[in-house]
Structure formats: C-alpha cells, structure tokens
Scaffold this motif. Structure first.
Motif, short mmCIF file in Angstrom:
data_model
loop_
_atom_site.label_atom_id
_atom_site.label_comp_id
_atom_site.label_asym_id
_atom_site.label_seq_id
_atom_site.Cartn_x
_atom_site.Cartn_y
_atom_site.Cartn_z
N TRP A 32 -27.38 -35.01 9.13
CA TRP A 32 -26.95 -35.04 7.73
C TRP A 32 -26.66 -33.63 7.22
O TRP A 32 -25.75 -33.42 6.41
CB TRP A 32 -28.02 -35.69 6.86
N PHE A 33 -27.41 -32.64 7.72
CA PHE A 33 -27.17 -31.25 7.31
C PHE A 33 -25.90 -30.71 7.95
O PHE A 33 -25.09 -30.02 7.31
CB PHE A 33 -28.38 -30.40 7.71
N LEU A 109 -36.72 -21.82 -0.41
CA LEU A 109 -36.00 -22.40 0.72
C LEU A 109 -36.28 -23.90 0.84
O LEU A 109 -35.39 -24.67 1.22
CB LEU A 109 -36.40 -21.70 2.02
N ASN A 110 -37.49 -24.31 0.52
CA ASN A 110 -37.80 -25.75 0.55
C ASN A 110 -37.00 -26.51 -0.51
O ASN A 110 -36.52 -27.62 -0.26
CB ASN A 110 -39.30 -25.97 0.33
N GLU A 111 -36.83 -25.91 -1.66
CA GLU A 111 -36.03 -26.54 -2.71
C GLU A 111 -34.57 -26.60 -2.31
O GLU A 111 -33.87 -27.58 -2.61
CB GLU A 111 -36.21 -25.79 -4.03
N PRO A 115 -34.29 -31.10 -2.57
CA PRO A 115 -33.03 -31.87 -2.66
C PRO A 115 -31.75 -31.03 -2.61
O PRO A 115 -30.66 -31.59 -2.63
CB PRO A 115 -33.16 -32.52 -4.03
N GLY A 116 -31.85 -29.69 -2.57
CA GLY A 116 -30.64 -28.87 -2.63
C GLY A 116 -30.25 -28.57 -4.06
O GLY A 116 -30.97 -28.90 -5.02
N LEU A 130 -25.37 -28.75 -2.30
CA LEU A 130 -25.50 -27.70 -1.30
C LEU A 130 -26.93 -27.65 -0.76
O LEU A 130 -27.89 -27.67 -1.53
CB LEU A 130 -25.13 -26.34 -1.90
N HIS A 131 -27.05 -27.58 0.57
CA HIS A 131 -28.36 -27.45 1.22
C HIS A 131 -28.37 -26.16 2.04
O HIS A 131 -27.33 -25.72 2.54
CB HIS A 131 -28.64 -28.65 2.13
#
Length: 375
Positions: A32-33, A109-111, A115-116, A130-131
């Motif tokens: 998915w990324f 970075l986790n955020e 969810p981005g 955006l991720h």
C-alpha cells in the motif's frame, strides 16, 4: 518526488537507493505504501563535530539530518534538500542518550506513516494522503553504535555478527583482534585451507543474519535481564544474555522497523579514509602511522604464523625484519613523484602536488604532522 519510479532505469546496476534489495523488500512488505510513488522515503544521518575548530576545547554538536530519497541522486545530497531536525549541543557526545532527543522525531515519523498528512500535488493538481517512511541510517562506526544501541567496542564489536563475532585479545598489542573473515568465502576457496591467517584452517559457515524481529526480541530480553541483575557487575560476552546491547534504540518504536533488512549503514567516506590511511602508512612505513611494529611481530610469534616477520635475535640487538609489503626508500620516492603528477578537479585535491615533499627526503622519516599534510 516521482523520479525513483518514473525516470529511474532498473537494470540491476546500482545507481540509486531504489536499486538496492532493501528498498525492494520494503516495497514487497508494504504494498500500500509502494503503490503511490509520491510517498516519501527518508534517510537519517548524524555525526558530531567541534564547532570551534579547536580539538582542545571539550565541546561537540550533534546534528540529526533527514534527506528524501525520492529525488534523483544528484539532488539527494544537495544542501537545499537536507532537513535539520535535531541539534544536540554538549560538552561531550550524547552517547545512548541520543535516543531521548530522537523521541520527538520518532513520534512525528509515526504520524507521517499512519495516518499520514494531506498534501497537494502541483503536477497532477490534486490533493492526496502523503505517507513517510524512514528506511535506514548512515553514520560512521561510533555513531552507528549509538544509533543502533549496540556497543561497537570490545569482544562483540560487530552488530551484524552479534554473538558469533570472532575475536582474539592480542597479548602484546593489547587490542581486540577480529578474525573469521574467511567465513564469507566460498566453501571450496583455497584460503579456507590455509594456515597463514591464524594458524588453522577455517571451514565454518558465515554468521547467521538475524531478522529485525529476532533482534528486537534479543534487545528486549537482554536489557530486561540486565535490569533484573543491576546490582551485579556487568560482564560482556557471547555467554552473557545482555551481549553488547547498551540501550533500546528509539527506532524500534517505528511499526515497520523490524521489516527493514538493512537498518543501519556505514558511511563510505569514513571507511575509505581510515582504510586508505592505514594502508598507506604501512606501505610507506611512516613513523607513528604504520601498523607494523615490534608488538605485531611478537603477537605473530605468539600465534605461530608468519615466521618471516618474527624478530631477528641473531645479532647483538633485536632487529625488526623488513616486511615484504613495506616499500623501499626508492619506491617511496617513486610513489611521491607519481602523486605529484596526478590531476584532480578543483576543490577536491587539485593542490596535492604542493603537499608532497620534494627535497628528496625519505617518507620513512616523516613525522605525524607531515603525514597529514602528505595525505
């Protein structure tokens, strides 16, 4: 930001970080990324320096820099695309406490991973989610140890070999000597049968490469065992459950960190510089910089190898034999003359000819400060 997907040539030649297996494995584990090439992949760099330019002043600055790898290789390292996220000042290196300063970075970075954030794509004129992912770190070896949480000193200095690190304490050199390099050769390689390296043959398999989850379990168990026995003096070694772990790195807080095969990397510049200096100092027999001295010959005799390099005691005074790899005075002069003729680009080493001694003196007699000018 789509160059690594749309413009990169994928022909099994390493030109960009997207060509390495770690990148491809990450894409396979997180489809998915990888499905949106606009998702950002980051690299983290950190190293210490003295801001005053005076080594006698006890002070250091440790910048933590992030750079995106979506860009072409000629943009990745440009100053305009290097993002300073943390600046750690202090009288000494932060050591394992660097992970305390990295906690806000890991939280952000986790955020950005899930969810981005909403972002606008000016090229396609649309808004998208955006991720961002941190793929690895790049440092010199001391900073490598700080960021991964594994002590890069002592018997188990190699974080990759882990408890299978092959080491030997030199009796006269008083240093840890790391063996076992032949374990990476082919099984039928003739060097595996040779006894010139450490006095015996070596047909062992290479150390088992631990997965990210195995390392996480190991560091959790190791530090937990250490806390339970904190009243006793810590002993490091392959039989000790804590091994060489000093702290649990903040990067383990990233949900995808265990799925990355190569989490920490060594800076090529430092490796090339240190190896080239040691080789050149030994080949040119530069005083104070050569790795061939009296203690080396004593350790070789103690190991029972390289008899041609053992100390010659036939005369009135012990004599250090000339090593076959040390250049004679005439050969040293030839090397200096050759270096003076090399042409380098401006701002790289264009003035190297002015750094070579030209009065006919032997490089053997050069002192430590001369050597740095010579290099």
């Amino acid at each position: 930001m789509r160059w690594h997907k749309d413009n990169r040539v994928d022909d099994d030649i390493l030109r960009h970080p997207a060509d390495v297996q770690t990148w491809k494995d990450f894409d396979a584990a997180h489809n998915w990324f990888a499905s949106d090439p606009r998702n950002v992949r980051l690299e983290l760099l950190s190293d210490g320096f003295n801001p005053f330019g005076n080594m006698s002043t006890s002070y250091s600055m440790w910048p933590v820099v992030l750079t995106p790898y979506n860009l072409p290789p000629w943009y990745c390292m440009k100053e305009s695309f290097l993002f300073l996220t943390v600046l750690i000042p202090g009288k000494k290196s932060p050591g394992k406490n660097i992970h305390v300063y990295l906690e806000p970075v890991i939280e952000s970075l986790n955020e950005l991973w899930n969810p981005g954030v909403k972002a606008y794509d000016a090229y396609s004129n649309e808004t998208f989610q955006l991720h961002v992912a941190l793929l690895w770190t790049i440092n010199d070896f001391p900073a490598y140890g700080m960021l991964c949480g594994w002590s890069t000193k002592g018997r188990l200095a190699c974080p990759v070999c882990n408890r299978e690190t092959d080491y030997l304490r030199l009796q006269f050199g008083s240093k840890e000597f790391y063996l076992g390099h032949r374990r990476w050769l082919d099984k039928d390689h003739p060097w595996r049968r040779s006894r010139k390296f450490d006095g015996k043959s070596d047909f062992r398999a290479r150390p088992q490469l631990l997965t990210g989850q195995q390392l996480l379990d190991q560091v959790t168990f190791a530090l937990g065992s250490e806390q339970a026995s904190s009243s006793r003096k810590r002993k490091r070694g392959a039989s000790n459950p804590s091994l060489n772990w000093k702290t649990k790195a903040a990067f383990w807080g990233l949900p995808y960190w265990t799925s990355i095969a190569l989490r920490h990397n060594l800076d090529v510049m430092h490796v090339e510089k240190n190896i080239s200096e040691n080789l050149l100092g030994t080949l040119m027999n530069i005083e104070g910089k050569t790795k061939y001295d009296m203690t080396v010959t004593l350790d070789l005799k103690n190991m029972g190898i390289r008899k041609e390099l053992h100390i010659d005691r036939t005369g009135a005074k012990p004599c250090l034999p000339q090593a076959c790899y040390s250049l004679s005075v005439s050969k040293q002069r030839e090397v200096c003359e050759w270096l003076k003729t090399i042409k380098f680009p401006d701002a790289y080493a264009s003035n190297i000819s002015r750094c070579i001694i030209s009065d006919g003196r032997s490089v053997t007699g050069m002192k430590s400060h001369d050597y740095h000018v010579f290099i």
